[in-house]
Design an enzyme around this catalytic site. Sequence first.
Site, PDB file in Angstrom:
ATOM      1  CG  ASN A  25     -32.319  11.923  40.210  1.00 34.65           C
ATOM      2  OD1 ASN A  25     -32.837  11.425  41.209  1.00 34.65           O
ATOM      3  ND2 ASN A  25     -31.023  11.928  40.016  1.00 34.65           N
ATOM      4  CB  VAL A  34     -26.259  21.722  39.245  1.00 35.75           C
ATOM      5  CG1 VAL A  34     -27.712  21.315  39.180  1.00 35.75           C
ATOM      6  CG2 VAL A  34     -26.055  22.798  40.317  1.00 35.75           C
ATOM      7  CG  ASP A  35     -28.656  15.927  42.029  1.00 33.31           C
ATOM      8  OD1 ASP A  35     -29.323  14.949  41.651  1.00 33.31           O
ATOM      9  OD2 ASP A  35     -28.602  16.296  43.226  1.00 33.31           O
ATOM     10  CB  THR A 119     -30.900  24.229  30.625  1.00 29.12           C
ATOM     11  OG1 THR A 119     -29.969  24.466  31.693  1.00 29.12           O
ATOM     12  CG2 THR A 119     -32.150  25.070  30.803  1.00 29.12           C
TER      13      THR A 119
HETATM   14  N1  APR Z   1     -23.222  25.470  39.489  1.00 32.28           N
HETATM   15  C1  APR Z   1     -24.193  26.042  38.748  1.00 32.28           C
HETATM   16  N2  APR Z   1     -24.743  25.488  37.656  1.00 32.28           N
HETATM   17  C2  APR Z   1     -24.270  24.274  37.300  1.00 32.28           C
HETATM   18  C3  APR Z   1     -23.258  23.589  38.023  1.00 32.28           C
HETATM   19  C4  APR Z   1     -22.730  24.248  39.156  1.00 32.28           C
HETATM   20  N3  APR Z   1     -21.776  23.692  39.914  1.00 32.28           N
HETATM   21  N4  APR Z   1     -23.021  22.389  37.398  1.00 32.28           N
HETATM   22  C5  APR Z   1     -23.839  22.337  36.333  1.00 32.28           C
HETATM   23  N5  APR Z   1     -24.583  23.464  36.255  1.00 32.28           N
HETATM   24  C6  APR Z   1     -25.596  23.835  35.268  1.00 32.28           C
HETATM   25  C7  APR Z   1     -25.531  23.167  33.922  1.00 32.28           C
HETATM   26  O1  APR Z   1     -24.540  23.799  33.111  1.00 32.28           O
HETATM   27  C8  APR Z   1     -26.946  23.426  33.421  1.00 32.28           C
HETATM   28  O2  APR Z   1     -27.019  24.753  32.897  1.00 32.28           O
HETATM   29  O3  APR Z   1     -26.868  23.427  35.786  1.00 32.28           O
HETATM   30  C9  APR Z   1     -27.792  23.374  34.701  1.00 32.28           C
HETATM   31  C10 APR Z   1     -28.644  22.123  34.866  1.00 32.28           C
HETATM   32  O4  APR Z   1     -27.971  21.022  34.284  1.00 32.28           O
HETATM   33  P1  APR Z   1     -28.003  19.557  34.978  1.00 32.28           P
HETATM   34  O5  APR Z   1     -27.216  19.610  36.217  1.00 32.28           O
HETATM   35  O6  APR Z   1     -27.634  18.569  33.921  1.00 32.28           O
HETATM   36  O7  APR Z   1     -29.546  19.371  35.401  1.00 32.28           O
HETATM   37  P2  APR Z   1     -30.809  18.918  34.537  1.00 32.28           P
HETATM   38  O8  APR Z   1     -30.671  19.258  33.089  1.00 32.28           O
HETATM   39  O9  APR Z   1     -31.999  19.448  35.272  1.00 32.28           O
HETATM   40  O10 APR Z   1     -30.783  17.334  34.641  1.00 32.28           O
HETATM   41  C11 APR Z   1     -31.040  16.766  35.899  1.00 32.28           C
HETATM   42  O11 APR Z   1     -29.080  15.458  35.805  1.00 32.28           O
HETATM   43  O12 APR Z   1     -27.369  15.540  37.284  1.00 32.28           O
HETATM   44  C12 APR Z   1     -28.496  14.857  36.954  1.00 32.28           C
HETATM   45  O13 APR Z   1     -29.302  14.029  39.057  1.00 32.28           O
HETATM   46  C13 APR Z   1     -29.551  14.958  38.023  1.00 32.28           C
HETATM   47  O14 APR Z   1     -30.858  13.266  36.992  1.00 32.28           O
HETATM   48  C14 APR Z   1     -30.759  14.658  37.217  1.00 32.28           C
HETATM   49  C15 APR Z   1     -30.484  15.379  35.909  1.00 32.28           C
END
Ligand code: APR
Length: 172
Positions: A25, A34-35, A119
């Site tokens: 973010n 994933v963050d 996503t």
């Molecule tokens: N490894 C690979 N992919 C992952 C993992 C992992 N360990 N954990 C989650 N994912 C996938 C999710 O299933 C999704 O397909 O990563 C993709 C992105 O999802 P999010 O992590 O929710 O990221 P995003 O939709 O871009 O939202 C970003 O979410 O976590 C917060 O700090 C982040 O505010 C930001 C927002």
Amino acid sequence: MDKKMTIWQGDITTLKVDAIVNAANKSLLGGGGVDGAIHQAAGPELLQATKKLGGAKTGEAKITKGFKLPARYVIHTVGPIYKNGLNNEAQLLAKCYKNSLALAQKHHLKTIAFSAISTGVYGYPLDEATEICVSTVKKILPEMKNVEEVIFVVFDEPTKEVYENTFEQLGI
Ligand code: APR
């Protein structure tokens, strides 16, 4: 050499590649999804490093070391929060992939693994997001002389299926 685009299902924090791409973010100070997993696996030094980056705008990408991760670097990119598709979301999502690849090229990185940006929490419809990211990478990868392989990391079966279908539609 022939450049490769591949799909891999699993936890991106386990990949031993030159760089993994984090769905961050704007603060770049960690979060969920994933963050959260990347910051957890990299250890507290990652947050120390991202604190010095001064955040990032949507579509931008910034790079840090990987610290305790098997990956050498983490590229932090901020995907668009999907509203209705009329707020430049597609262009901003494409920018995440373009800017991340440009950083990989600049740092002479050969292998880069992307998480599925926007996503999850950011709500980008999976089919549309996948078409944008795969077609963007397919188009610009030939210009990234140093980059040899792009891995699209999928975390679950439904996402894997969409990526596989998109690869087929794009003749990859
Ligand atoms: N490894 C690979 N992919 C992952 C993992 C992992 N360990 N954990 C989650 N994912 C996938 C999710 O299933 C999704 O397909 O990563 C993709 C992105 O999802 P999010 O992590 O929710 O990221 P995003 O939709 O871009 O939202 C970003 O979410 O976590 C917060 O700090 C982040 O505010 C930001 C927002």
